[in-house]
Design a protein around this motif. Structure first.
Motif, PDB file in Angstrom:
ATOM      1  N   SER A  63       3.754  -5.290   5.024  1.00  0.00           N
ATOM      2  CA  SER A  63       4.893  -5.627   4.183  1.00  0.00           C
ATOM      3  C   SER A  63       4.825  -4.919   2.837  1.00  0.00           C
ATOM      4  N   GLU A  64       5.981  -4.479   2.361  1.00  0.00           N
ATOM      5  CA  GLU A  64       6.125  -3.815   1.058  1.00  0.00           C
ATOM      6  C   GLU A  64       5.261  -2.536   0.937  1.00  0.00           C
ATOM      7  N   THR A  65       4.951  -1.953   2.073  1.00  0.00           N
ATOM      8  CA  THR A  65       4.140  -0.738   2.076  1.00  0.00           C
ATOM      9  C   THR A  65       5.020   0.496   2.231  1.00  0.00           C
ATOM     10  N   ASP A  66       4.650   1.588   1.548  1.00  0.00           N
ATOM     11  CA  ASP A  66       5.389   2.845   1.635  1.00  0.00           C
ATOM     12  C   ASP A  66       4.915   3.619   2.864  1.00  0.00           C
ATOM     13  N   LEU A  67       5.742   3.591   3.914  1.00  0.00           N
ATOM     14  CA  LEU A  67       5.453   4.324   5.143  1.00  0.00           C
ATOM     15  C   LEU A  67       6.453   5.461   5.339  1.00  0.00           C
ATOM     16  N   SER A  68       7.053   5.889   4.249  1.00  0.00           N
ATOM     17  CA  SER A  68       8.034   6.969   4.355  1.00  0.00           C
ATOM     18  C   SER A  68       7.348   8.257   4.797  1.00  0.00           C
ATOM     19  N   GLY A  69       7.963   8.920   5.765  1.00  0.00           N
ATOM     20  CA  GLY A  69       7.426  10.182   6.267  1.00  0.00           C
ATOM     21  C   GLY A  69       6.206  10.017   7.144  1.00  0.00           C
ATOM     22  N   VAL A  70       5.850   8.788   7.489  1.00  0.00           N
ATOM     23  CA  VAL A  70       4.670   8.537   8.316  1.00  0.00           C
ATOM     24  C   VAL A  70       4.974   8.831   9.782  1.00  0.00           C
ATOM     25  N   ALA A  79       0.827  -1.208   0.000  1.00  0.00           N
ATOM     26  CA  ALA A  79       0.000   0.000   0.000  1.00  0.00           C
ATOM     27  C   ALA A  79       0.859   1.254   0.000  1.00  0.00           C
ATOM     28  N   ASN A  80       0.198   2.396  -0.120  1.00  0.00           N
ATOM     29  CA  ASN A  80       0.888   3.691  -0.073  1.00  0.00           C
ATOM     30  C   ASN A  80       0.259   4.543   1.028  1.00  0.00           C
ATOM     31  N   LEU A  81       0.986   4.651   2.157  1.00  0.00           N
ATOM     32  CA  LEU A  81       0.533   5.479   3.274  1.00  0.00           C
ATOM     33  C   LEU A  81       1.530   6.611   3.513  1.00  0.00           C
ATOM     34  N   LYS A  82       2.222   6.984   2.477  1.00  0.00           N
ATOM     35  CA  LYS A  82       3.286   7.987   2.575  1.00  0.00           C
ATOM     36  C   LYS A  82       2.773   9.287   3.203  1.00  0.00           C
ATOM     37  N   GLY A  83       3.515   9.724   4.240  1.00  0.00           N
ATOM     38  CA  GLY A  83       3.194  11.003   4.865  1.00  0.00           C
ATOM     39  C   GLY A  83       1.937  10.999   5.709  1.00  0.00           C
ATOM     40  N   SER A  84       1.389   9.834   6.014  1.00  0.00           N
ATOM     41  CA  SER A  84       0.148   9.769   6.789  1.00  0.00           C
ATOM     42  C   SER A  84       0.383   9.900   8.284  1.00  0.00           C
ATOM     43  N   ASN A  85      -0.681  10.210   9.016  1.00  0.00           N
ATOM     44  CA  ASN A  85      -0.634  10.319  10.468  1.00  0.00           C
ATOM     45  C   ASN A  85      -1.263   9.072  11.064  1.00  0.00           C
ATOM     46  N   LEU A  86      -0.415   8.244  11.674  1.00  0.00           N
ATOM     47  CA  LEU A  86      -0.873   7.014  12.306  1.00  0.00           C
ATOM     48  C   LEU A  86      -0.546   7.019  13.795  1.00  0.00           C
ATOM     49  N   ASN A  87      -0.501   8.213  14.371  1.00  0.00           N
ATOM     50  CA  ASN A  87      -0.186   8.334  15.786  1.00  0.00           C
ATOM     51  C   ASN A  87      -1.214   7.574  16.634  1.00  0.00           C
ATOM     52  N   GLY A  88      -0.709   6.712  17.516  1.00  0.00           N
ATOM     53  CA  GLY A  88      -1.592   5.968  18.412  1.00  0.00           C
ATOM     54  C   GLY A  88      -2.423   4.903  17.720  1.00  0.00           C
ATOM     55  N   SER A 145      10.298  -5.553   4.164  1.00  0.00           N
ATOM     56  CA  SER A 145      10.467  -4.730   2.953  1.00  0.00           C
ATOM     57  C   SER A 145       9.608  -3.465   2.978  1.00  0.00           C
ATOM     58  N   THR A 146       9.307  -2.989   4.169  1.00  0.00           N
ATOM     59  CA  THR A 146       8.510  -1.764   4.319  1.00  0.00           C
ATOM     60  C   THR A 146       9.430  -0.544   4.297  1.00  0.00           C
ATOM     61  N   ASP A 147       9.001   0.511   3.625  1.00  0.00           N
ATOM     62  CA  ASP A 147       9.781   1.746   3.536  1.00  0.00           C
ATOM     63  C   ASP A 147       9.423   2.646   4.712  1.00  0.00           C
ATOM     64  N   LEU A 148      10.385   2.777   5.661  1.00  0.00           N
ATOM     65  CA  LEU A 148      10.164   3.606   6.843  1.00  0.00           C
ATOM     66  C   LEU A 148      11.087   4.824   6.857  1.00  0.00           C
ATOM     67  N   ASN A 149      11.570   5.212   5.702  1.00  0.00           N
ATOM     68  CA  ASN A 149      12.453   6.376   5.628  1.00  0.00           C
ATOM     69  C   ASN A 149      11.740   7.613   6.157  1.00  0.00           C
ATOM     70  N   TYR A 150      12.422   8.339   7.034  1.00  0.00           N
ATOM     71  CA  TYR A 150      11.930   9.595   7.609  1.00  0.00           C
ATOM     72  C   TYR A 150      10.643   9.426   8.414  1.00  0.00           C
ATOM     73  N   ALA A 151      10.344   8.196   8.832  1.00  0.00           N
ATOM     74  CA  ALA A 151       9.143   7.973   9.638  1.00  0.00           C
ATOM     75  C   ALA A 151       9.409   8.390  11.078  1.00  0.00           C
ATOM     76  N   ALA A 152       8.397   8.955  11.733  1.00  0.00           N
ATOM     77  CA  ALA A 152       8.493   9.350  13.142  1.00  0.00           C
ATOM     78  C   ALA A 152       8.024   8.179  13.984  1.00  0.00           C
ATOM     79  N   LEU A 153       8.960   7.584  14.745  1.00  0.00           N
ATOM     80  CA  LEU A 153       8.650   6.345  15.461  1.00  0.00           C
ATOM     81  C   LEU A 153       8.735   6.492  16.980  1.00  0.00           C
ATOM     82  N   LYS A 154       8.781   7.724  17.448  1.00  0.00           N
ATOM     83  CA  LYS A 154       8.921   7.961  18.886  1.00  0.00           C
ATOM     84  C   LYS A 154       7.750   7.345  19.647  1.00  0.00           C
ATOM     85  N   GLY A 155       8.086   6.504  20.616  1.00  0.00           N
ATOM     86  CA  GLY A 155       7.051   5.898  21.454  1.00  0.00           C
ATOM     87  C   GLY A 155       6.306   4.762  20.798  1.00  0.00           C
ATOM     88  N   ALA A 156       6.689   4.387  19.581  1.00  0.00           N
ATOM     89  CA  ALA A 156       6.024   3.260  18.923  1.00  0.00           C
ATOM     90  C   ALA A 156       6.294   1.988  19.723  1.00  0.00           C
TER      91      ALA A 156
END
Length: 250
Positions: free
Chosen positions: A208-215, A190-199, A229-240
Motif C-alpha cells: 500500500s502507498e508504494t511507488d510501483l510506477s514503471g515496475v 516504499a519506492n520500487l520505481k522501475g524495479s524488476n519484480l518478474n516472477g 493507493s499504490t502507484d502502478l502507472n506504466y507497470a508491466a503486469l502481463k501474466g501477473a
C-alpha cells in the motif's frame, strides 16, 4: 643589530674561505673555524652557509580573489627566469622528499586504487551479513539500509528471501528483484520505481502507498496483495497472478 654581527659582504667573504670539496671533515672544520672567528653560533653560521647558493625567488603573488588564484600563480611561475624555476622546483622537491610526503602519497594512492575492488566486495559482504543476521527479526532498520546499500552498489537482489519482513519505507529504485520471495512482507510506503519484480512471490504482501510506477511484475504472484493507493502507472503486469487493484493510482 649587534655591532659584532658581520654584514652580508663579510659573510660572503667568509663563505669563500670554507672548503667546498668532497672532504666533509675539512669542510666541517672550516665551518667551525669561521663561525668562531666571526663570533657566531655554529648552527646559525652553518644555516647561512647552506643558503649561500640558493637562487632568490620573487615574492609570491598575493590575491584576495580566490576564484582566479590559480591563474595568478600560473602567471607568476611562468614569468620566473628558467634558473629560478629550477631552483624553486628543486627546493620544493627536496622538502617534500625529506618530509616523506611524496612517498606516502604515492604509496597511499597506489593502495587506494589497487584495493578498491576488494573494499567494494567487503562492503557488499558486510551488507549481506547484516541482512542475513537479522533474518529472524520482522523489523530491522539495519536490513533496510543493507538492501539499499547493495542496490546502490548495483548488486542484483534477484531471488531475495525476505518473507514477512518489515521493509516499510525502503527505497529500492530500479532494483533487480526477479523471483524474490516477499510473501506477507510489509513493503508499504516504499519506492520500487522501475524495479524488476518478474516472477516475484508477493502473496499477502502489503504494498500500500508504494511507488510501483514503471515496475515489471510479469508473472508475479500478487494473490491477496494489498495495493491500496499504490502507484502502478506504466507497470508491466502481463501474466501477473491474482492481481486485484484496490484504490490504486494506476
Amino acid at each position: 643589530m649587534n655591532k659584532d654581527t658581520p654584514n652580508i659582504e663579510e659573510l660572503r667573504e667568509s663563505f669563500a674561505r670554507v672548503y667546498d670539496g668532497p672532504d666533509r671533515l675539512q669542510r666541517e672544520y672550516d665551518l667551525v673555524c669561521e663561525a668562531k672567528r666571526l663570533k657566531m653560533e655554529i648552527d646559525i653560521y652553518r644555516r647561512l652557509y647552506d643558503l649561500r647558493s640558493e637562487e632568490p625567488i620573487d615574492p609570491y603573488p598575493k590575491t584576495k580573489n580566490w576564484w582566479n588564484i590559480h591563474t595568478t600563480w600560473a602567471k607568476w611561475a611562468l614569468h620566473l627566469p628558467t634558473k629560478k624555476k629550477w631552483a624553486l622546483l628543486r627546493k620544493g622537491s627536496v622538502k617534500l622528499i625529506q618530509s616523506g610526503i611524496v612517498i606516502t602519497v604515492v604509496i597511499g594512492l597506489g593502495r587506494y586504487f589497487s584495493e578498491g575492488p576488494q573494499r567494494k566486495k567487503q562492503a557488499q559482504y558486510q551488507a549481506w551479513m547484516v541482512f542475513n543476521s537479522a533474518s529472524n527479526q520482522n523489523s530491522s532498520a539495519g536490513r533496510i539500509q543493507a538492501l539499499q546499500d547493495l542496490n546502490k552498489s548495483g548488486v542484483s537482489l534477484q531471488g531475495l528471501e525476505a518473507p514477512e519482513a518489515n521493509l516499510e519505507g525502503i527505497k529500492l529504485e530500479k532494483a533487480q528483484l526477479g523471483g524474490a520471495s516477499l510473501e506477507k512482507a510489509w513493503i508499504n510506503k516504499a519506492n520500487l520505481k522501475g524495479s524488476n519484480l518478474n516472477g516475484a512471490w508477493l502473496k499477502d504482501t502489503n504494498l500500500s502507498e508504494t511507488d510501483l510506477s514503471g515496475v515489471s511484475l510479469i508473472g508475479a504472484n500478487l494473490n491477496r496483495a494489498n495495493l491500496k493507493s499504490t502507484d502502478l502507472n506504466y507497470a508491466a503486469l502481463k501474466g501477473a497472478k491474482n492481481l486485484v487493484v484496490v484504490h490504486s493510482n494506476g
